[in-house]
Design a protein around this motif. Structure first.
Motif, mmCIF file in Angstrom:
data_model
loop_
_atom_site.group_PDB
_atom_site.id
_atom_site.type_symbol
_atom_site.label_atom_id
_atom_site.label_comp_id
_atom_site.label_asym_id
_atom_site.label_seq_id
_atom_site.Cartn_x
_atom_site.Cartn_y
_atom_site.Cartn_z
ATOM 1 N N GLU A 20 3.060 -6.644 8.366
ATOM 2 C CA GLU A 20 3.250 -8.076 7.758
ATOM 3 C C GLU A 20 2.233 -8.284 6.342
ATOM 4 N N ASP A 21 1.137 -7.571 6.593
ATOM 5 C CA ASP A 21 0.344 -7.625 5.172
ATOM 6 C C ASP A 21 1.165 -7.002 4.042
ATOM 7 N N ILE A 22 1.570 -5.639 4.128
ATOM 8 C CA ILE A 22 2.335 -4.912 3.136
ATOM 9 C C ILE A 22 3.387 -5.898 2.763
ATOM 10 N N GLU A 23 4.261 -6.007 3.895
ATOM 11 C CA GLU A 23 5.508 -6.681 3.373
ATOM 12 C C GLU A 23 5.321 -7.990 2.524
ATOM 13 N N HIS A 24 4.384 -8.824 3.143
ATOM 14 C CA HIS A 24 4.292 -10.085 2.586
ATOM 15 C C HIS A 24 3.825 -9.754 1.099
ATOM 16 N N LEU A 25 2.994 -9.194 0.883
ATOM 17 C CA LEU A 25 2.640 -8.812 -0.620
ATOM 18 C C LEU A 25 3.688 -8.185 -1.546
ATOM 19 N N GLU B 20 10.748 8.026 -17.157
ATOM 20 C CA GLU B 20 11.928 7.784 -16.593
ATOM 21 C C GLU B 20 11.393 7.947 -14.883
ATOM 22 N N HIS B 21 10.368 8.770 -14.355
ATOM 23 C CA HIS B 21 10.011 8.751 -13.018
ATOM 24 C C HIS B 21 8.714 8.644 -13.100
ATOM 25 N N LEU B 22 8.133 7.761 -12.186
ATOM 26 C CA LEU B 22 6.696 7.490 -12.052
ATOM 27 C C LEU B 22 6.305 8.045 -10.669
ATOM 28 N N LEU B 23 5.407 8.821 -10.624
ATOM 29 C CA LEU B 23 4.739 9.359 -9.246
ATOM 30 C C LEU B 23 3.343 8.627 -9.227
ATOM 31 N N LEU B 24 3.211 8.340 -7.810
ATOM 32 C CA LEU B 24 1.919 7.553 -7.404
ATOM 33 C C LEU B 24 1.151 8.652 -6.239
ATOM 34 N N SER B 25 -0.261 8.522 -6.457
ATOM 35 C CA SER B 25 -1.036 9.010 -5.479
ATOM 36 C C SER B 25 -2.166 7.798 -5.306
ATOM 37 N N ALA B 26 -2.557 7.685 -4.227
ATOM 38 C CA ALA B 26 -3.729 6.733 -4.055
ATOM 39 C C ALA B 26 -4.517 7.121 -2.544
ATOM 40 N N GLU B 27 -5.868 7.014 -2.879
ATOM 41 C CA GLU B 27 -6.723 7.870 -1.610
ATOM 42 C C GLU B 27 -8.003 7.544 -2.132
ATOM 43 N N PRO C 117 -7.333 -4.176 -6.131
ATOM 44 C CA PRO C 117 -7.111 -5.259 -5.026
ATOM 45 C C PRO C 117 -5.998 -4.895 -4.569
ATOM 46 N N LEU C 118 -5.653 -5.063 -3.059
ATOM 47 C CA LEU C 118 -4.567 -4.716 -2.514
ATOM 48 C C LEU C 118 -3.216 -5.024 -3.080
ATOM 49 N N GLN C 119 -3.145 -6.248 -3.530
ATOM 50 C CA GLN C 119 -1.867 -6.856 -4.075
ATOM 51 C C GLN C 119 -1.667 -5.753 -5.323
ATOM 52 N N GLU C 120 -2.279 -5.402 -6.032
ATOM 53 C CA GLU C 120 -2.034 -4.255 -7.161
ATOM 54 C C GLU C 120 -1.703 -2.872 -6.700
ATOM 55 N N LEU C 121 -2.305 -2.533 -5.527
ATOM 56 C CA LEU C 121 -2.016 -1.144 -5.072
ATOM 57 C C LEU C 121 -0.406 -1.410 -4.751
ATOM 58 N N VAL C 122 -0.043 -2.507 -4.072
ATOM 59 C CA VAL C 122 1.280 -2.607 -3.540
ATOM 60 C C VAL C 122 2.293 -2.751 -4.775
ATOM 61 N N GLY C 123 1.770 -3.362 -5.932
ATOM 62 C CA GLY C 123 2.396 -3.486 -7.053
ATOM 63 C C GLY C 123 2.570 -1.870 -7.448
#
Ligand code: GDG
Length: 487
Positions: free
Chosen positions: A266-271, A291-298, A377-383
């Motif tokens: 719910e939290d992730i989909e909402h953001l 062209e292609h953006l890769l992401l890692s977060a930890e 902030p979580l919203q930025e991470l979801v971005g």
């Protein structure tokens, strides 16, 4: 969200969750932030639904007369749950957390025995902290209350609590991996730790292999009798041939459960649906200009393999120079265990590796890796999840890994290049599995993701999305609680 101090002595709770730390960090007189960590990030939404009391440790200020503190957590003026802090002095907290649990337990649970440091005096602190949690919970718990203990910091707590309050229903969930007995057996306190966990009625792990490893250790070191069944699991680096669902120990039977934690859907989909998040993502993608953006977060942690991942990126560009200038990795490294020398060294190694790669291959307009050593902030991470075409989740070992599941949940397409030694590999069919110890293997996995045809990409995404949606955090909480209720 507001958090108020309340009087402790009047409280009794039907549900208690115990974890070593609480979900919030105080950053000003009355301002609070969520703690960035898979366990607290998962248990906080659980407590918002179930209510009850969360028991954790808090820091005791010098000269502070209190030994425990009680707070109420409100969201929109509604009291959601209570937080009860067992107060530790700075030196107790250091010995318990940075010392024993970080230097002795963590490397063994994740199968890095060469990083183990024996500091015998600290075992006494670990016991003392577990005992203080037991005393606090014994006072707070209503008759026949349910107590759900989280993670390896509190492995002695269940048996201590059972002695004080045999009426309680006790569950335990281990959020890390659990190693084979040859590795767990290195710990001089192996019997006490296993005996502590077996004070529970139900013990949960992310995947069957960890439950199997635990059962084998309990058999070997305590003479407990596991109930084995032949496994019908698909062949996989993390699939055991035998699985165990219960252990006979003395006059009691302890249930074991393999239940992979899911993300807070719910939290992730909402953001992800929020327009502000979407325009942040579009803007970011445009500014990155690739062209292609890769992401890692930890969290920055050697078990997540940050230095190995930088090496994999280097191999990718050396083997496949056609991606130079067209692909960048955006890497979020959340500071973790700051002040612990090993983790400080890791930060330096990672920064050095990124710097060397960027200066060798980068240009004034392009960088192979953009590193952010901070908590977003979580919203930025979801971005960032929305902006990235491929998510790189390449821990050397991981209990589960929620980032992989969160990435999938907030998107309509996308690929995950995933370590075959993360519990998530067991849960996410469709991910591109790679061996994180081999930079060549990871590089080829990334190359395959970048080249993948849309039809195959869709097929893989759908498979991951189906599981991440249906086995989310709510599903996980309900499944664990139902099994507890049935005991
Ligand atoms: C343990 C086990 C197991 C990450 N960066 C930021 C941020 N995060 C959040 C993510 C995610 C969480 O942190 C990390 O999840 P992991 O699953 O990687 O967790 P660990 O901290 O390693 O925790 C792990 C987990 O417990 C649960 O059982 O999966 O295997 O090691 O939720 O969203 N959050 C914010 N800013 C960031 O920059 N706000």
């Amino acid at each position: 969200m507001t958090i108020d101090l309340v009087a402790a002595e009047k409280q009794v709770a039907d549900l208690i969750i115990a974890s070593h730390r609480g979900p919030f960090v105080q950053h000003s007189e009355d301002g609070w932030r969520r703690r960035v960590n898979g366990v607290f990030g998962a248990m906080e939404p659980v407590m918002r639904v179930t209510g009850g009391t969360w028991v954790c440790w808090g820091l005791r200020e010098d000269e502070e007369p209190l030994s425990e503190r009680h707070r109420a957590v409100f969201v929109d003026d509604d009291e959601k749950f209570r937080v009860h802090e067992v107060l530790l002095t700075k030196s107790e907290a250091k010995e318990f957390y940075e010392g024993f649990t970080t230097e002795s337990l963590w490397p063994i649970l994740f199968c890095f025995p060469s990083r183990l440091q024996f500091m015998p005096g600290l075992w006494d602190t670990y016991r003392m902290v577990n005992e203080r949690f037991a005393q606090a919970i014994a006072r707070l718990a209503a008759p026949r209350a349910t107590v759900w203990v989280q993670d390896f910091h509190l492995m002695l707590l269940p048996a201590m609590l059972r002695k004080l309050r045999p009426d309680l229903k006790l569950g335990f969930f281990l959020h890390t991996a659990f190693p084979p007995p040859d590795v767990f057996g290195i710990l001089p306190w192996r019997e006490a730790l296993l005996d502590g966990v077996l004070g529970c009625d139900l013990v949960g792990f992310h995947i069957p292999l960890y439950a199997t490893n635990f059962a084998r250790s309990c058999g070997r070191f305590l003479g407990a009798r596991p109930h084995w069944k032949r496994s019908n699991l698909e062949s996989h680096a993390l699939s055991p041939t035998l699985v165990c669902d219960s252990l006979a120990y003395g006059s009691r039977t302890v249930q074991l459960l393999a239940l992979g934690i899911g993300a807070s859907r719910e939290d992730i989909e909402h953001l992800a649906l929020d327009e502000a998040t979407q325009s942040y993502a579009a803007d970011l993608k445009a500014r990155m200009g690739v062209e292609h953006l890769l992401l890692s977060a930890e969290r920055l942690d050697y078990v997540k393999g940050p230095v190995e991942r930088v090496k994999s990126m280097e191999v990718l560009f050396d083997r496949h120079p056609e991606w130079i200038g067209r692909v960048s990795l955006l890497q979020v490294a959340v500071p973790s265990r700051e002040g612990v020398p090993e983790f400080e060294r890791l930060k330096d190694q990672m920064h050095q590796a990124v710097g060397e790669l960027n200066s060798r291959l980068g240009s004034p307009t392009w960088q192979p890796i953009v590193n952010l050593s901070k908590t977003l902030p979580l919203q930025e991470l979801v971005g960032l999840y929305l902006a990235a075409d491929v998510c790189l989740v390449t821990p050397l070992r991981d209990g589960m890994n929620l980032v992989a599941k969160e990435y999938v949940l907030c998107r309509n397409d996308g690929l995950v290049v995933l370590s075959e030694f993360a519990g998530a590999a067991f849960d996410l069919p469709g991910a591109i599995l790679v061996n994180p110890f081999s930079p060549e293997h990871v590089a080829e996995g990334i190359h395959a993701a970048l080249e993948m045809k849309p039809k195959e990409r869709k097929r893989r995404f759908r498979a991951m999305h189906r599981v991440s949606r249906s086995r989310d955090l709510t599903w996980w909480r309900k499944a664990f609680m139902e099994q507890m209720a049935a005991i």
